[in-house]
Design an enzyme around this catalytic site. Structure first.
Site, PDB file in Angstrom:
ATOM      1  N   LYS A 161       0.853  -1.186   0.000  1.00 53.42           N
ATOM      2  CA  LYS A 161       0.000   0.000   0.000  1.00 53.42           C
ATOM      3  C   LYS A 161       0.882   1.227   0.000  1.00 53.42           C
ATOM      4  CE  LYS A 161      -3.248   2.755   2.725  1.00 53.42           C
ATOM      5  NZ  LYS A 161      -4.053   2.889   3.948  1.00 53.42           N
TER       6      LYS A 161
ATOM      7  N   GLY B   9      -9.810   3.697   4.210  1.00 56.39           N
ATOM      8  CA  GLY B   9     -10.946   3.263   3.416  1.00 56.39           C
ATOM      9  C   GLY B   9     -12.050   4.290   3.520  1.00 56.39           C
ATOM     10  N   SER B  10     -12.470   4.838   2.383  1.00 60.68           N
ATOM     11  CA  SER B  10     -13.418   5.958   2.386  1.00 60.68           C
ATOM     12  C   SER B  10     -14.463   5.810   1.294  1.00 60.68           C
ATOM     13  CB  SER B  10     -12.674   7.283   2.170  1.00 60.68           C
ATOM     14  OG  SER B  10     -11.667   7.462   3.133  1.00 60.68           O
TER      15      SER B  10
ATOM     16  N   GLY C 247      -5.078  13.221   0.222  1.00 60.63           N
ATOM     17  CA  GLY C 247      -4.431  12.007  -0.256  1.00 60.63           C
ATOM     18  C   GLY C 247      -5.398  10.858  -0.351  1.00 60.63           C
TER      19      GLY C 247
ATOM     20  N   ALA D  97      -1.781   4.447   7.079  1.00 64.72           N
ATOM     21  CA  ALA D  97      -2.927   5.252   6.663  1.00 64.72           C
ATOM     22  C   ALA D  97      -2.497   6.513   5.939  1.00 64.72           C
ATOM     23  CB  ALA D  97      -3.776   5.626   7.881  1.00 64.72           C
TER      24      ALA D  97
ATOM     25  N   ARG E  42      -7.131  17.181   6.200  1.00 59.32           N
ATOM     26  CA  ARG E  42      -8.126  18.232   5.942  1.00 59.32           C
ATOM     27  C   ARG E  42      -7.540  19.577   6.363  1.00 59.32           C
ATOM     28  NH1 ARG E  42      -9.043  13.678   4.955  1.00 59.32           N
ATOM     29  NH2 ARG E  42     -11.040  12.588   5.146  1.00 59.32           N
TER      30      ARG E  42
ATOM     31  N   LYS F 226     -12.035  14.843  -0.588  1.00 59.67           N
ATOM     32  CA  LYS F 226     -11.358  15.214   0.661  1.00 59.67           C
ATOM     33  C   LYS F 226     -10.969  16.692   0.672  1.00 59.67           C
ATOM     34  CE  LYS F 226      -9.682  10.617   1.854  1.00 59.67           C
ATOM     35  NZ  LYS F 226      -8.522   9.695   1.904  1.00 59.67           N
TER      36      LYS F 226
ATOM     37  N   GLU G  65      -8.924  12.177  12.307  1.00 51.23           N
ATOM     38  CA  GLU G  65      -8.216  10.945  12.681  1.00 51.23           C
ATOM     39  C   GLU G  65      -7.326  11.134  13.913  1.00 51.23           C
ATOM     40  OE1 GLU G  65      -5.565   7.364  10.683  1.00 51.23           O
ATOM     41  OE2 GLU G  65      -6.292   9.013   9.451  1.00 51.23           O
TER      42      GLU G  65
END
Length: 385
Positions: A139, A206-207, A354, A296, A340, A373, A189
């Site tokens: 990832k 995951g969004s 991202g 993440a 954000r 985002k 987060e």
């Protein structure tokens, strides 16, 4: 005083802000700047931690009962930190926005650009997927920067008011930068919150985009909870956090499967984990440095993903996807992932977003995720995404 530490007067910039839950932490007056890179910050004996302790000790000598360090650490911990030990700080009830018309005070937008542009970002995603097939990376997180140029200086207080109206529960922050700019944002987060020997972390990965009608919005959340691609992306993050934390815990509780949480723009897969430390003297800042950067915001394996990011991203992230928060002299504190967010430098505002890339990713969908985002900060600037 270390070479990387200096005292800044309150006249040289705005004060710091960190909002969490129903409370907010604000600093006032002169403050010590600590720009020592945080690499090795998980080690109590590191030069970084010694620099932080010295600044806290000096503040205690000057009469503070429990001084704090607060500010931001960049994505790449080899780069300078932007941490402060303020002369005065206070916790108070979270403030409501001053006015509903905050964005009316913004100057006219002259132009904007995306770095990279849409074709460039999609090419980077394709390049990353090719790397997955021929290497060990599972990832990587790739990002974009949106640069806005206004006709005059941007009112940061107005942007913060607008962010408060959009996000009543996010972690809001404001950090003045040594060059005169300001980092502002509202993160969803939680990287790490510690009190005594107990800690909580709430990684997101995951969004899915929120939908305008309730039934469709709920369907989007349900689909996210079933998405093999997003569940895999999330599991990679949780497995890595477990690997980092387990050796330092007498207790670590991690739910078997994620839930969903929402912001105004997105649903996120979320796992809220908690535990108890073997060594309660390990500070929140040490533990946060041990976790950062998680998959993440970087990828896995970390070092290889970091190298790929530096190769394919056409800009330096700086503080974006770093961490922002506070830690007191007793070791308690709270750090969130710097998401954000934007950097305001007079008439220029740079926004960041991202997306996590795995082998099943689709370039078009990942570009769309970054644009969604960006909505939080674009809306704060009075602009449609």
């Amino acid at each position: 005083m270390y070479a990387d530490e200096k005292t800044i007067s309150s006249a040289s910039g705005s004060n710091l802000l960190f909002s969490t839950g129903s409370r907010e932490l604000r600093s006032f007056g002169p403050r010590r700047l600590i720009s020592m890179p945080a690499r090795g910050g998980e080690d109590w004996g590191s030069q970084f931690q010694r620099s932080v302790r010295q600044a806290l000790d000096e503040a205690r000598t000057e009469g503070q009962d429990n001084p704090i360090v607060m500010g931001a650490i960049p994505f790449d911990m080899r780069e300078p930190s932007c941490l402060y030990v303020p002369q005065v700080y206070e916790w108070r009830e979270r403030q409501a926005p001053r006015t509903a018309g905050s964005t009316d005070r913004l100057p006219a937008l002259l132009d904007q650009r995306s770095i990279p542009d849409e074709p460039g970002f999609k090419k980077a995603v394709e390049q990353a997927i090719l790397n997955f097939r021929h290497g060990d990376i599972r990832k990587v997180v790739l990002s974009v920067m949106r640069e806005l140029r206004f006709a005059g200086s941007v009112d940061v207080d107005g942007l913060l008011d607008s962010l408060r109206m959009q996000n009543t529960s996010g972690y809001q922050f404001r950090v003045p930068l040594p060059d005169g700019g300001e980092l502002i944002g509202v993160s969803p987060e939680l990287l790490l919150q510690k009190e005594g020997d107990r800690f909580v972390s709430n990684p997101l990965a995951g969004s899915a985009r929120r939908q305008p009608f309730p039934e469709a919005d709920q369907a989007a959340a349900d689909a996210l909870l079933r998405s093999p691609k997003d569940l895999y992306e999330h599991r990679v993050v949780i497995d890595d956090i477990r690997r980092v934390l387990e050796p330092h815990c007498t207790e670590l509780v991690i739910p078997d499967s994620p839930s969903v949480i929402s912001t105004a723009a997105l649903w996120h897969l979320s796992t809220r984990l908690h535990g108890r430390l073997i060594d309660p003297q390990m500070s929140a800042l040490q533990l946060a440095c041990r976790l950062h950067p998680t998959p993440a915001v970087c990828g896995t394996p970390t070092d290889q993903a970091h190298k790929l990011i530096r190769f394919v991203e056409p800009f330096e992230r700086g503080l974006f996807t770093g961490m922002v928060g506070w830690c007191d002299s007793r070791g308690d504190g709270e750090w969130v992932v710097t998401l954000r967010c934007g950097i305001v430098e007079r008439e220029v505002v740079r926004l960041f977003a991202g997306a996590g890339i795995v082998e099943a990713s689709q370039p078009e969908a990942e570009w769309a995720e970054t644009q969604t985002k960006l909505k939080t900060m674009l809306n704060a600037c009075g602009l449609a995404a």
